[in-house]
Design a protein around this motif. Structure first.
Motif, PDB file in Angstrom:
ATOM      1  N   ALA A  34      12.698 -21.556-112.564  1.00  0.00           N
ATOM      2  CA  ALA A  34      13.917 -22.275-112.189  1.00  0.00           C
ATOM      3  C   ALA A  34      14.489 -23.089-113.339  1.00  0.00           C
ATOM      4  CB  ALA A  34      13.617 -23.206-111.021  1.00  0.00           C
ATOM      5  N   ASP A  35      15.784 -23.360-113.202  1.00  0.00           N
ATOM      6  CA  ASP A  35      16.482 -24.288-114.073  1.00  0.00           C
ATOM      7  C   ASP A  35      17.449 -25.074-113.199  1.00  0.00           C
ATOM      8  OD1 ASP A  35      17.389 -25.685-116.273  1.00  0.00           O
ATOM      9  OD2 ASP A  35      18.717 -24.086-116.964  1.00  0.00           O
ATOM     10  N   GLY A  36      17.729 -26.273-113.625  1.00  0.00           N
ATOM     11  CA  GLY A  36      18.665 -27.113-112.886  1.00  0.00           C
ATOM     12  C   GLY A  36      18.855 -28.428-113.604  1.00  0.00           C
ATOM     13  N   THR A  37      19.421 -29.360-112.905  1.00  0.00           N
ATOM     14  CA  THR A  37      19.609 -30.688-113.467  1.00  0.00           C
ATOM     15  C   THR A  37      18.239 -31.301-113.773  1.00  0.00           C
ATOM     16  OG1 THR A  37      19.552 -31.715-111.294  1.00  0.00           O
ATOM     17  CG2 THR A  37      21.740 -31.040-112.130  1.00  0.00           C
ATOM     18  N   ALA A  38      18.223 -32.365-114.551  1.00  0.00           N
ATOM     19  CA  ALA A  38      16.963 -33.040-114.868  1.00  0.00           C
ATOM     20  C   ALA A  38      16.269 -33.507-113.589  1.00  0.00           C
ATOM     21  CB  ALA A  38      17.214 -34.213-115.813  1.00  0.00           C
ATOM     22  N   ALA A  39      17.030 -34.011-112.645  1.00  0.00           N
ATOM     23  CA  ALA A  39      16.450 -34.463-111.375  1.00  0.00           C
ATOM     24  C   ALA A  39      15.842 -33.287-110.602  1.00  0.00           C
ATOM     25  CB  ALA A  39      17.511 -35.159-110.527  1.00  0.00           C
ATOM     26  N   PHE A  40      16.520 -32.139-110.591  1.00  0.00           N
ATOM     27  CA  PHE A  40      16.004 -30.946-109.906  1.00  0.00           C
ATOM     28  C   PHE A  40      14.707 -30.482-110.558  1.00  0.00           C
ATOM     29  CE2 PHE A  40      15.751 -26.296-109.777  1.00  0.00           C
ATOM     30  CZ  PHE A  40      15.712 -26.081-108.405  1.00  0.00           C
ATOM     31  N   ARG A  41      14.692 -30.406-111.899  1.00  0.00           N
ATOM     32  CA  ARG A  41      13.483 -29.957-112.602  1.00  0.00           C
ATOM     33  C   ARG A  41      12.325 -30.918-112.345  1.00  0.00           C
ATOM     34  NH1 ARG A  41      17.263 -29.457-116.851  1.00  0.00           N
ATOM     35  NH2 ARG A  41      16.136 -31.072-117.992  1.00  0.00           N
ATOM     36  N   GLY A  42      12.597 -32.196-112.365  1.00  0.00           N
ATOM     37  CA  GLY A  42      11.549 -33.184-112.085  1.00  0.00           C
ATOM     38  C   GLY A  42      11.024 -33.074-110.664  1.00  0.00           C
ATOM     39  N   ALA A  43      11.931 -32.887-109.734  1.00  0.00           N
ATOM     40  CA  ALA A  43      11.516 -32.749-108.330  1.00  0.00           C
ATOM     41  C   ALA A  43      10.641 -31.511-108.128  1.00  0.00           C
ATOM     42  CB  ALA A  43      12.745 -32.686-107.429  1.00  0.00           C
ATOM     43  N   LEU A  44      10.982 -30.420-108.800  1.00  0.00           N
ATOM     44  CA  LEU A  44      10.155 -29.208-108.693  1.00  0.00           C
ATOM     45  C   LEU A  44       8.750 -29.449-109.239  1.00  0.00           C
ATOM     46  CD1 LEU A  44      12.284 -26.062-109.596  1.00  0.00           C
ATOM     47  CD2 LEU A  44      11.255 -26.672-107.409  1.00  0.00           C
ATOM     48  N   ARG A  45       8.670 -30.122-110.365  1.00  0.00           N
ATOM     49  CA  ARG A  45       7.341 -30.393-110.938  1.00  0.00           C
ATOM     50  C   ARG A  45       6.512 -31.257-109.989  1.00  0.00           C
ATOM     51  NH1 ARG A  45      10.677 -30.774-115.905  1.00  0.00           N
ATOM     52  NH2 ARG A  45      10.212 -28.883-117.104  1.00  0.00           N
ATOM     53  N   LEU A  46       7.153 -32.223-109.351  1.00  0.00           N
ATOM     54  CA  LEU A  46       6.455 -33.064-108.377  1.00  0.00           C
ATOM     55  C   LEU A  46       6.090 -32.279-107.116  1.00  0.00           C
ATOM     56  CD1 LEU A  46       8.502 -36.379-108.647  1.00  0.00           C
ATOM     57  CD2 LEU A  46       6.169 -35.945-109.484  1.00  0.00           C
ATOM     58  N   ALA A  47       6.888 -31.279-106.793  1.00  0.00           N
ATOM     59  CA  ALA A  47       6.650 -30.476-105.584  1.00  0.00           C
ATOM     60  C   ALA A  47       5.575 -29.416-105.780  1.00  0.00           C
ATOM     61  CB  ALA A  47       7.956 -29.812-105.148  1.00  0.00           C
ATOM     62  N   ARG A  90       8.411 -23.284-114.625  1.00  0.00           N
ATOM     63  CA  ARG A  90       7.717 -22.093-114.117  1.00  0.00           C
ATOM     64  C   ARG A  90       6.530 -22.569-113.308  1.00  0.00           C
ATOM     65  NH1 ARG A  90       4.940 -19.332-117.287  1.00  0.00           N
ATOM     66  NH2 ARG A  90       5.067 -17.382-116.186  1.00  0.00           N
ATOM     67  N   LEU A  91       6.529 -22.236-112.033  1.00  0.00           N
ATOM     68  CA  LEU A  91       5.395 -22.554-111.173  1.00  0.00           C
ATOM     69  C   LEU A  91       4.750 -21.227-110.806  1.00  0.00           C
ATOM     70  CD1 LEU A  91       7.148 -25.170-108.851  1.00  0.00           C
ATOM     71  CD2 LEU A  91       5.916 -25.573-110.990  1.00  0.00           C
ATOM     72  N   VAL A  92       3.460 -21.093-111.089  1.00  0.00           N
ATOM     73  CA  VAL A  92       2.753 -19.842-110.841  1.00  0.00           C
ATOM     74  C   VAL A  92       1.556 -20.137-109.951  1.00  0.00           C
ATOM     75  CG1 VAL A  92       1.598 -17.858-111.879  1.00  0.00           C
ATOM     76  CG2 VAL A  92       3.489 -18.974-113.097  1.00  0.00           C
ATOM     77  N   PHE A  93       1.444 -19.368-108.877  1.00  0.00           N
ATOM     78  CA  PHE A  93       0.361 -19.536-107.917  1.00  0.00           C
ATOM     79  C   PHE A  93      -0.275 -18.171-107.673  1.00  0.00           C
ATOM     80  CE2 PHE A  93       3.867 -22.420-106.943  1.00  0.00           C
ATOM     81  CZ  PHE A  93       3.247 -23.647-107.071  1.00  0.00           C
ATOM     82  N   ALA A  94      -1.586 -18.135-107.449  1.00  0.00           N
ATOM     83  CA  ALA A  94      -2.258 -16.871-107.193  1.00  0.00           C
ATOM     84  C   ALA A  94      -3.331 -17.065-106.126  1.00  0.00           C
ATOM     85  CB  ALA A  94      -2.874 -16.320-108.468  1.00  0.00           C
ATOM     86  N   GLU A  95      -3.539 -16.008-105.365  1.00  0.00           N
ATOM     87  CA  GLU A  95      -4.528 -16.028-104.286  1.00  0.00           C
ATOM     88  C   GLU A  95      -4.954 -14.596-104.016  1.00  0.00           C
ATOM     89  OE1 GLU A  95      -6.698 -18.517-101.751  1.00  0.00           O
ATOM     90  OE2 GLU A  95      -5.209 -19.124-103.225  1.00  0.00           O
ATOM     91  N   GLU A  96      -6.188 -14.407-103.564  1.00  0.00           N
ATOM     92  CA  GLU A  96      -6.653 -13.074-103.192  1.00  0.00           C
ATOM     93  C   GLU A  96      -6.654 -12.929-101.685  1.00  0.00           C
ATOM     94  OE1 GLU A  96     -10.244 -11.776-105.110  1.00  0.00           O
ATOM     95  OE2 GLU A  96      -9.449 -12.266-107.093  1.00  0.00           O
ATOM     96  N   VAL A  97      -6.292 -11.724-101.240  1.00  0.00           N
ATOM     97  CA  VAL A  97      -6.284 -11.394 -99.817  1.00  0.00           C
ATOM     98  C   VAL A  97      -7.069 -10.100 -99.606  1.00  0.00           C
ATOM     99  CG1 VAL A  97      -4.076 -12.556 -99.398  1.00  0.00           C
ATOM    100  CG2 VAL A  97      -4.095 -10.122 -99.957  1.00  0.00           C
ATOM    101  N   ALA A  98      -7.465  -9.854 -98.361  1.00  0.00           N
ATOM    102  CA  ALA A  98      -8.239  -8.657 -98.032  1.00  0.00           C
ATOM    103  C   ALA A  98      -7.369  -7.408 -97.939  1.00  0.00           C
ATOM    104  CB  ALA A  98      -8.986  -8.869 -96.715  1.00  0.00           C
TER     105      ALA A  98
END
Length: 158
Positions: free
Chosen positions: A122-135, A19-27
């Protein structure tokens, strides 16, 4: 080669292995941001640099999205609750290693503007999950830049 993903629902936003969560405020006001997300789907390419094209399918129940680098998504809209939330599930993609993917955009009033929160589950192979965390840092920069462009576009400065 495109492959079908596991058809997850909104609960996946809290149970996904990554789970990647991002937040930002806009006008811009929540209603304006919601319109850009849900009603002006073709406009995504103008404010989200990773998106090269997006179009509505199935009378608004789905979307076809293409990203820079050639990644493609066929999506189902899971939630379109104006002006608070817009969520979709990726049903088919050519992204290797992906097994399930749900994204949600939550909008909340913040002063005279909006707090925009994007959850990428997201869910995926171990390589996919690792790549997402690095990304994660790069995805965060991409999100912040996209939301800033969206805010300028809504204000008529882009």
């Amino acid at each position: 080669m495109a492959h079908r993903l596991r058809p997850e629902g909104l609960d996946f936003l809290t149970t996904a292995p990554v789970r990647l969560v991002f937040a930002e405020e806009v006008a811009a006001a929540p209603e304006q941001v919601f319109h850009a997300l849900a009603a002006d789907v073709t406009g995504w390419a103008a404010w989200f640099p990773a998106v090269t094209s997006a179009r509505v399918t199935e009378d608004g129940a789905g979307r076809d999205v293409r990203l820079r680098g050639g990644t493609r998504f066929r999506e189902t809209v899971l939630l379109s609750q104006e002006p608070e939330a817009y969520a979709y599930r990726i049903d088919v993609t050519n992204a290797p290693g992906t097994r399930a993917l749900v994204e949600e955009w939550r909008l909340a009033p913040a002063g005279s503007g909006t707090r925009v929160r994007w959850t990428f589950a997201a869910d995926g192979t171990a390589a996919f999950r690792g790549a997402l965390r690095l990304a994660r840092p790069g995805m965060g920069r991409s999100f912040r830049g996209a939301v800033a462009l969206l805010d300028r576009r809504i204000a008529g400065r882009a």
